[in-house]
Design a protein around this motif. Structure first.
Motif, PDB file in Angstrom:
ATOM      1  N   ALA A  17       5.464  -3.148   0.091  1.00  0.00           N
ATOM      2  CA  ALA A  17       6.578  -2.560   0.844  1.00  0.00           C
ATOM      3  C   ALA A  17       7.225  -3.674   1.653  1.00  0.00           C
ATOM      4  O   ALA A  17       6.545  -4.394   2.392  1.00  0.00           O
ATOM      5  CB  ALA A  17       6.077  -1.452   1.762  1.00  0.00           C
ATOM      6  N   LEU A  22       9.925  -3.793   6.528  1.00  0.00           N
ATOM      7  CA  LEU A  22       9.492  -2.743   7.466  1.00  0.00           C
ATOM      8  C   LEU A  22       9.840  -3.205   8.874  1.00  0.00           C
ATOM      9  O   LEU A  22       9.262  -4.165   9.394  1.00  0.00           O
ATOM     10  CB  LEU A  22       7.991  -2.488   7.303  1.00  0.00           C
ATOM     11  CG  LEU A  22       7.566  -2.127   5.862  1.00  0.00           C
ATOM     12  CD1 LEU A  22       6.051  -2.071   5.739  1.00  0.00           C
ATOM     13  CD2 LEU A  22       8.202  -0.816   5.417  1.00  0.00           C
ATOM     14  N   GLU A  77       7.559   1.953  11.139  1.00  0.00           N
ATOM     15  CA  GLU A  77       7.787   1.918   9.695  1.00  0.00           C
ATOM     16  C   GLU A  77       6.570   1.353   8.965  1.00  0.00           C
ATOM     17  O   GLU A  77       6.215   1.796   7.868  1.00  0.00           O
ATOM     18  CB  GLU A  77       9.026   1.073   9.377  1.00  0.00           C
ATOM     19  CG  GLU A  77      10.342   1.743   9.732  1.00  0.00           C
ATOM     20  CD  GLU A  77      11.534   0.963   9.190  1.00  0.00           C
ATOM     21  OE1 GLU A  77      11.338   0.160   8.235  1.00  0.00           O
ATOM     22  OE2 GLU A  77      12.663   1.140   9.709  1.00  0.00           O
ATOM     23  N   LEU A  78       5.939   0.344   9.544  1.00  0.00           N
ATOM     24  CA  LEU A  78       4.759  -0.265   8.939  1.00  0.00           C
ATOM     25  C   LEU A  78       3.634   0.759   8.810  1.00  0.00           C
ATOM     26  O   LEU A  78       2.981   0.858   7.760  1.00  0.00           O
ATOM     27  CB  LEU A  78       4.310  -1.462   9.782  1.00  0.00           C
ATOM     28  CG  LEU A  78       3.052  -2.198   9.315  1.00  0.00           C
ATOM     29  CD1 LEU A  78       3.232  -2.762   7.909  1.00  0.00           C
ATOM     30  CD2 LEU A  78       2.713  -3.326  10.307  1.00  0.00           C
ATOM     31  N   ALA A 116       3.860   4.040   8.726  1.00  0.00           N
ATOM     32  CA  ALA A 116       4.206   5.072   7.750  1.00  0.00           C
ATOM     33  C   ALA A 116       4.009   4.561   6.324  1.00  0.00           C
ATOM     34  O   ALA A 116       3.504   5.278   5.451  1.00  0.00           O
ATOM     35  CB  ALA A 116       5.648   5.512   7.963  1.00  0.00           C
ATOM     36  N   ALA A 117       4.401   3.322   6.078  1.00  0.00           N
ATOM     37  CA  ALA A 117       4.229   2.738   4.754  1.00  0.00           C
ATOM     38  C   ALA A 117       2.747   2.611   4.412  1.00  0.00           C
ATOM     39  O   ALA A 117       2.339   2.852   3.259  1.00  0.00           O
ATOM     40  CB  ALA A 117       4.912   1.372   4.690  1.00  0.00           C
ATOM     41  N   ASP A 132       1.314   6.052   3.452  1.00  0.00           N
ATOM     42  CA  ASP A 132       1.765   6.453   2.115  1.00  0.00           C
ATOM     43  C   ASP A 132       1.054   5.652   1.025  1.00  0.00           C
ATOM     44  O   ASP A 132       0.563   6.210   0.035  1.00  0.00           O
ATOM     45  CB  ASP A 132       3.279   6.250   2.006  1.00  0.00           C
ATOM     46  CG  ASP A 132       3.777   6.426   0.575  1.00  0.00           C
ATOM     47  OD1 ASP A 132       3.785   7.568   0.098  1.00  0.00           O
ATOM     48  OD2 ASP A 132       4.128   5.402  -0.061  1.00  0.00           O
ATOM     49  N   MET A 133       0.984   4.346   1.218  1.00  0.00           N
ATOM     50  CA  MET A 133       0.385   3.472   0.210  1.00  0.00           C
ATOM     51  C   MET A 133      -1.107   3.753   0.057  1.00  0.00           C
ATOM     52  O   MET A 133      -1.641   3.806  -1.060  1.00  0.00           O
ATOM     53  CB  MET A 133       0.630   1.997   0.593  1.00  0.00           C
ATOM     54  CG  MET A 133       0.346   1.006  -0.516  1.00  0.00           C
ATOM     55  SD  MET A 133       0.729  -0.694  -0.002  1.00  0.00           S
ATOM     56  CE  MET A 133       2.520  -0.618   0.182  1.00  0.00           C
ATOM     57  N   TYR A 192      -5.670  -4.392   2.927  1.00  0.00           N
ATOM     58  CA  TYR A 192      -4.231  -4.637   2.838  1.00  0.00           C
ATOM     59  C   TYR A 192      -3.905  -5.912   3.594  1.00  0.00           C
ATOM     60  O   TYR A 192      -4.697  -6.395   4.410  1.00  0.00           O
ATOM     61  CB  TYR A 192      -3.441  -3.451   3.420  1.00  0.00           C
ATOM     62  CG  TYR A 192      -3.685  -2.147   2.694  1.00  0.00           C
ATOM     63  CD1 TYR A 192      -2.801  -1.691   1.737  1.00  0.00           C
ATOM     64  CD2 TYR A 192      -4.832  -1.378   2.963  1.00  0.00           C
ATOM     65  CE1 TYR A 192      -3.031  -0.498   1.056  1.00  0.00           C
ATOM     66  CE2 TYR A 192      -5.074  -0.195   2.285  1.00  0.00           C
ATOM     67  CZ  TYR A 192      -4.166   0.239   1.333  1.00  0.00           C
ATOM     68  OH  TYR A 192      -4.411   1.405   0.659  1.00  0.00           O
TER      69      TYR A 192
END
Length: 685
Positions: free
Chosen positions: A536, A539, A544-545, A547-548, A551-552, A561
């Motif tokens: 992603a 971000l 935003e980070l 949320a990503a 989701d991921m 990660y």
């Protein structure tokens, strides 16, 4: 210095074991050739286990029965008795063996083991062996003929994995006054290898050029090194260069690298002329005969008929040559020797004058060779036709034929006054006039594309870079995962954006306190992260980070990660730099336009790794999209020198780690301020 092969090419005596009166047996052919050359230079013995006579000569039942030492033994015996015969030859003092017998490594592991055992015994005795599973050797400079055919004498050494190819080349060479200094059928290369033979032919005074047909290079890197050091032209006809090597590739680099790319890169580095067919090989050798080289790519085309001139100009340009307009001094000199309707711009067209005065060909060739703006001359069309038969074009008969032959003699004589190459395409290549040109070392072809290809062979190449030695192996990496490889590359001097490995949301938020956004989030332990939705970009902040990440992680469930600082891509160019370890040539470097579309764009170049910065710079400048590096549509030029040094760092690192089969940095972002590696991956060997 290389191995001493004197015992092979100039033995004190020869014994053919398995000599036979039966024409269906190879021992008959070899024995007949050996006896043909028996002019007193060395004794030739025939051995047949039944004794008696073979080809009218007394045959001994064994090598031991000869009662004298043997210099070279040719073994054409059944596989069951081969090893025993080798041992007997060594006991009888043989210093060289030519093993015709098949049934060894080419049959599988058991045959490979027997072959290795024989080879070890040969080497322990201080002898050398060609084969097994070969078709013999010949050396015209020493009168040694131990192959299936007689080879016309000349200055080309042929090292081949095909006997029939040698016969075809014999036929193709003859019209061009080419012949053989040596011929060696490589066979299984159990002892003497292609590299050994290449090095020996490079030292051989009777050899001017070396032609190679190879399906298996063995140690391809050593071949490239030997060719680079040969000091003589090496022309390679290579087979089996298809894309099969890319089928199991696990990276963009592996998928983009084929066997053909690897061989081409090795040849380019070593200065080897690579060809695809026996016809092309003959064209290249004819062009290289005598050592003439063009000073550049500018070609003057001469014809006596507009059609041939236009076609030759197009074909020359397609071959990478240029056909520039002649300058006024050259045009003025041409007007002085030609008639008014002749075209003197380039192509130069006699416009029928050749039919009236064949000598105009010679005068025009001399003028073109003297022109400063001309590096080489291509004469194309009808020349040769006037002397091809009595009553040539225009009814001039013998007068025209005699005039053309005199023009051929003048062209041959005047050519010695210039070092520039002259190549001829003729509708009548076998005519007396064309034979006069060939005898003087001027190549004559019946196809325009062959003539243009011949001239292209003579033009200056990029500086022969040679093969950079492999570095000493470094300690193996603790792992080949993304972060392991990244840390090691950083330690080697390759810059990356700031990054932190995280396993949960708490660690993720802690990372945002160490460096500011925008951020990149990558799921680790995935080879192609982008394809799996494991990357992603852009971000903006912690929200935003987070949320990503949620989701991921819900989709992929990766164990860890990487949170990274997002690089500014606005004024940069994305490159790909990779190294793929080839089983024959070792590490091979690739550079090109990168990013997620690297495979689709396929704008890449190759070289043997490691690649020094100057070589890397040459590769980058040779890309189809190289203009992007200098800035387009208002974008600033990027730091290409920094990119070249990054290529050097990456390829040297990969070459020092044999535990890595594929290494890739993609993208390598190049900006006006330097370089930044945005992602890397390694595939263990």
């Amino acid at each position: 210095m290389g191995r001493d092969l004197t015992a092979l090419f100039d033995p004190v005596s020869v014994a053919v074991v398995g000599a036979s009166d039966d024409p269906a047996k190879y021992g008959h052919t070899i024995a007949a050739q050996a006896l043909r050359a028996d002019g007193g230079r060395r004794p030739v013995h025939l051995v047949n286990r039944r004794g008696g006579t073979v080809l009218g000569r007394t045959a001994a039942p064994s090598l031991s029965a000869l009662g004298e030492p043997v210099g070279l033994a040719v073994l054409s015996v059944p596989v069951a008795g081969f090893e025993e015969t080798v041992d007997e030859a060594l006991r009888c003092g043989a210093r060289a063996i030519v093993a015709i017998t098949a049934g060894f490594a080419e049959t599988g592991e058991a045959g490979r083991a027997r072959q290795l055992a024989v080879t070890e015994r040969v080497r322990a005795a201080g002898a050398v062996m060609v084969g097994p599973n070969c078709l013999g050797i010949a050396d015209n400079t020493t009168g040694l003929h131990l192959a299936s055919d007689t080879f016309a004498s000349g200055r080309v050494a042929l090292l081949s994995q095909s006997g029939n190819l040698a016969l075809e080349l014999q036929l193709r060479f003859e019209p061009h006054c080419l012949g053989f200094s040596r011929f060696v059928s490589l066979g299984n290369q159990a002892d003497i290898t292609l590299v050994d033979l290449l090095a020996d032919c490079a030292r051989h005074d009777g050899t001017e050029a070396i032609a190679v047909y190879a399906e298996d290079f063995g140690d391809g890197r050593a071949f490239a090194e030997a060719a680079a050091d040969a000091g003589k032209p090496v022309v390679l006809l290579s087979a089996g260069r298809g894309a099969a090597s890319a089928r199991s590739a696990q990276s963009h680099t592996g998928a983009l690298t084929t066997s053909a790319d690897v061989v081409a890169a090795a040849c380019r580095d070593a200065g080897v002329e690579l060809v695809a067919t026996p016809r092309e090989l003959t064209v290249a050798l004819a062009a290289l005969k005598g050592g003439r080289r063009a000073g550049g790519r500018r070609v003057a085309v001469l014809t006596d008929g507009g059609g041939h001139g236009v076609i030759a100009a197009d074909v020359a340009e397609a071959a990478g040559l240029t056909v520039p307009e002649l300058r006024e001094p050259a045009q003025r000199m041409l007007r002085d020797v030609l008639w008014e309707q002749s075209a003197v711009v380039n192509p130069v067209d006699l416009a029928g004058m050749g039919e009236q005065d064949p000598g105009s060909y010679a005068a025009t060739v001399a003028t073109l060779l003297a022109a400063e703006e001309v590096d080489a001359v291509l004469l194309t069309g009808y020349f040769g036709g006037y002397a091809a038969a009595e009553g040539g074009l225009g009814g001039g008969g013998s007068a025209l034929a005699a005039g053309e032959q005199e023009a051929a003699r003048l062209i041959a004589a005047r050519r010695t006054d210039s070092a520039k190459p002259l190549v001829v395409q003729s509708m009548y290549p076998g005519s007396p006039s064309c034979r006069t040109l060939e005898a003087a070392g001027i190549p004559v072809f019946d196809a325009t594309e062959d003539a243009a290809r011949a001239l292209a062979v003579t033009v200056p190449r990029p500086r022969r870079v040679g093969v950079t030695p492999l570095p000493r192996p470094a300690p193996p990496l603790p792992g080949t995962g993304y972060l392991d490889t990244r840390r090691a590359l950083e330690a080697a001097g390759l810059p990356f954006p700031a990054a932190r490995e995280i396993h949960n949301e708490t660690q993720l938020l802690a990372a945002t306190e160490e460096f500011t956004g925008p951020y990149v989030l990558k799921a680790l332990h995935l080879l192609h992260k982008s394809d799996a939705g494991g990357v992603a970009l852009g971000l903006a902040g912690p929200g935003e980070l987070l949320a990503a990440f949620r989701d991921m992680h819900a989709r992929l469930g990766a164990p860890s990660y990487s949170v990274e600082e997002m690089a500014d891509l606005s004024d940069g160019v994305e490159l790909i730099v990779g190294v793929n370890r080839d089983p024959r040539f070792g590490p091979v470097a690739m550079v090109g336009l990168g990013g997620v579309l690297a495979e689709a764009l396929h704008d890449v170049a190759f070289t043997l790794a490691p690649a020094p910065a100057d070589r890397a710079l040459h590769l980058l400048r040779g890309l189809r999209t190289a203009s992007l590096l200098d800035g387009v549509r208002g974008r600033p030029p990027v730091d290409v020198a920094a990119a070249a040094h990054a290529v050097e760092t990456i390829t040297a690192f990969a070459a020092a780690h044999p535990e890595i089969a594929e290494l890739e940095v993609n993208p390598l972002l190049v900006t006006p301020r330097g370089v930044l590696a945005l992602d890397s991956r390694a595939v263990p060997a």
